[in-house]
Design a protein around this motif. Structure first.
Motif, PDB file in Angstrom:
ATOM      1  N   ALA A  15       0.843  -1.132   0.104  1.00  0.00           N
ATOM      2  CA  ALA A  15       0.003   0.086   0.086  1.00  0.00           C
ATOM      3  C   ALA A  15       0.920   1.339   0.132  1.00  0.00           C
ATOM      4  O   ALA A  15       0.553   2.103  -0.818  1.00  0.00           O
ATOM      5  CB  ALA A  15      -0.929   0.103   1.208  1.00  0.00           C
ATOM      6  N   LEU A  34      -0.116   7.426   4.772  1.00  0.00           N
ATOM      7  CA  LEU A  34      -0.451   6.036   5.017  1.00  0.00           C
ATOM      8  C   LEU A  34       0.026   5.813   6.766  1.00  0.00           C
ATOM      9  O   LEU A  34       0.851   5.686   7.046  1.00  0.00           O
ATOM     10  CB  LEU A  34       0.407   4.886   4.108  1.00  0.00           C
ATOM     11  CG  LEU A  34      -0.070   3.528   4.302  1.00  0.00           C
ATOM     12  CD1 LEU A  34      -1.358   3.347   3.842  1.00  0.00           C
ATOM     13  CD2 LEU A  34       0.973   2.613   3.934  1.00  0.00           C
ATOM     14  N   VAL A  37      -1.940  -0.270   8.111  1.00  0.00           N
ATOM     15  CA  VAL A  37      -2.597  -1.496   7.849  1.00  0.00           C
ATOM     16  C   VAL A  37      -2.907  -2.321   8.796  1.00  0.00           C
ATOM     17  O   VAL A  37      -1.973  -3.076   9.263  1.00  0.00           O
ATOM     18  CB  VAL A  37      -1.729  -2.014   6.367  1.00  0.00           C
ATOM     19  CG1 VAL A  37      -2.329  -3.079   5.681  1.00  0.00           C
ATOM     20  CG2 VAL A  37      -1.386  -0.994   5.400  1.00  0.00           C
ATOM     21  N   VAL A  47      -7.356  -0.162   5.606  1.00  0.00           N
ATOM     22  CA  VAL A  47      -6.052   0.728   5.780  1.00  0.00           C
ATOM     23  C   VAL A  47      -6.432   2.021   6.183  1.00  0.00           C
ATOM     24  O   VAL A  47      -7.415   2.633   5.745  1.00  0.00           O
ATOM     25  CB  VAL A  47      -5.622   1.044   4.225  1.00  0.00           C
ATOM     26  CG1 VAL A  47      -4.652   1.863   3.918  1.00  0.00           C
ATOM     27  CG2 VAL A  47      -5.420  -0.690   3.641  1.00  0.00           C
ATOM     28  N   ILE A  66      -4.919   2.285  -3.625  1.00  0.00           N
ATOM     29  CA  ILE A  66      -4.621   1.270  -2.556  1.00  0.00           C
ATOM     30  C   ILE A  66      -5.387   0.057  -2.599  1.00  0.00           C
ATOM     31  O   ILE A  66      -4.765  -1.201  -2.817  1.00  0.00           O
ATOM     32  CB  ILE A  66      -4.807   1.898  -1.210  1.00  0.00           C
ATOM     33  CG1 ILE A  66      -3.590   2.980  -0.889  1.00  0.00           C
ATOM     34  CG2 ILE A  66      -4.774   0.726  -0.096  1.00  0.00           C
ATOM     35  CD1 ILE A  66      -3.794   3.728   0.351  1.00  0.00           C
ATOM     36  N   LEU A  70      -3.752  -3.736  -3.178  1.00  0.00           N
ATOM     37  CA  LEU A  70      -3.929  -5.154  -2.406  1.00  0.00           C
ATOM     38  C   LEU A  70      -4.693  -6.190  -3.082  1.00  0.00           C
ATOM     39  O   LEU A  70      -4.796  -7.277  -2.727  1.00  0.00           O
ATOM     40  CB  LEU A  70      -4.382  -4.477  -1.178  1.00  0.00           C
ATOM     41  CG  LEU A  70      -3.691  -3.430  -0.331  1.00  0.00           C
ATOM     42  CD1 LEU A  70      -4.278  -2.858   0.974  1.00  0.00           C
ATOM     43  CD2 LEU A  70      -2.502  -3.996  -0.132  1.00  0.00           C
ATOM     44  N   VAL A  80     -10.409   1.283   2.862  1.00  0.00           N
ATOM     45  CA  VAL A  80      -9.526   2.323   3.182  1.00  0.00           C
ATOM     46  C   VAL A  80     -10.563   3.322   3.961  1.00  0.00           C
ATOM     47  O   VAL A  80     -11.461   3.772   3.585  1.00  0.00           O
ATOM     48  CB  VAL A  80      -8.928   2.848   1.975  1.00  0.00           C
ATOM     49  CG1 VAL A  80      -8.153   4.359   2.351  1.00  0.00           C
ATOM     50  CG2 VAL A  80      -8.271   1.936   1.224  1.00  0.00           C
TER      51      VAL A  80
END
Length: 165
Positions: A15, A34, A37, A47, A66, A70, A80
């Protein structure tokens, strides 16, 4: 302190390797947006993402990029979530990110230092093209709201400056 599992660390690297849609030379990890996670179940990941400012139009693209990264790694269910606290700061940009910004022709933000600590005094914005500190502000806003447009009076080249937050 939250510890990550080996799988969470691997997914965080994936990510975090996603490129910022507005500054495609920076990864989301280098930009510092970020925040985490977490594996929440078999094939399910959450996330945490902090925008550079509320209302940032790039958040939706970051989130979908992202999710795609993934999913390509085999994670079936990716969520997310936007996390606003603690707020993102330009101090969250890594040294590698600052180096890449300068190479890309964007003057990186000046370090702000810790809250309540000494205040660094740097008045000049260094031109990413020639290194001169003899620059002038042309506009408080540039191609994105987080950048200002400046011009170097030595080499006469205009350039973006990533504003400090």
């Amino acid at each position: 302190m939250v510890t990550m599992t080996a799988l969470e660390e691997e997914l965080s690297r994936i990510a975090g390797a996603v490129l910022d849609p507005e500054l495609p030379v920076l990864t989301l990890a280098e930009l510092g947006v970020l925040r985490g996670v977490h594996v929440t179940g078999p094939g399910r990941v959450e996330v945490a993402l902090t925008p550079t400012y509320t209302g940032c139009p790039a958040v939706e693209t970051m989130s979908s990029d992202i999710e795609r990264a993934l999913h390509e790694h085999g994670v079936a269910d990716v969520s997310v979530v936007t996390v606003l606290a603690p707020a993102w700061s330009t101090d969250d940009i890594s040294e590698e990110g600052r180096r890449k910004l300068a190479e890309f022709g964007v003057a990186p933000p000046r370090p702000q230092g810790p809250a309540g600590g000494p205040i660094p005094l740097t008045l000049a914005i260094r031109c990413p093209n020639c290194g001169s500190t003899d620059t002038e502000l042309l506009s408080r806003f540039s191609s994105t709201a987080c950048k200002a447009l400046r011009r170097c009076t030595a080499c006469r080249e205009p350039f973006d400056h990533f504003k400090e937050l």
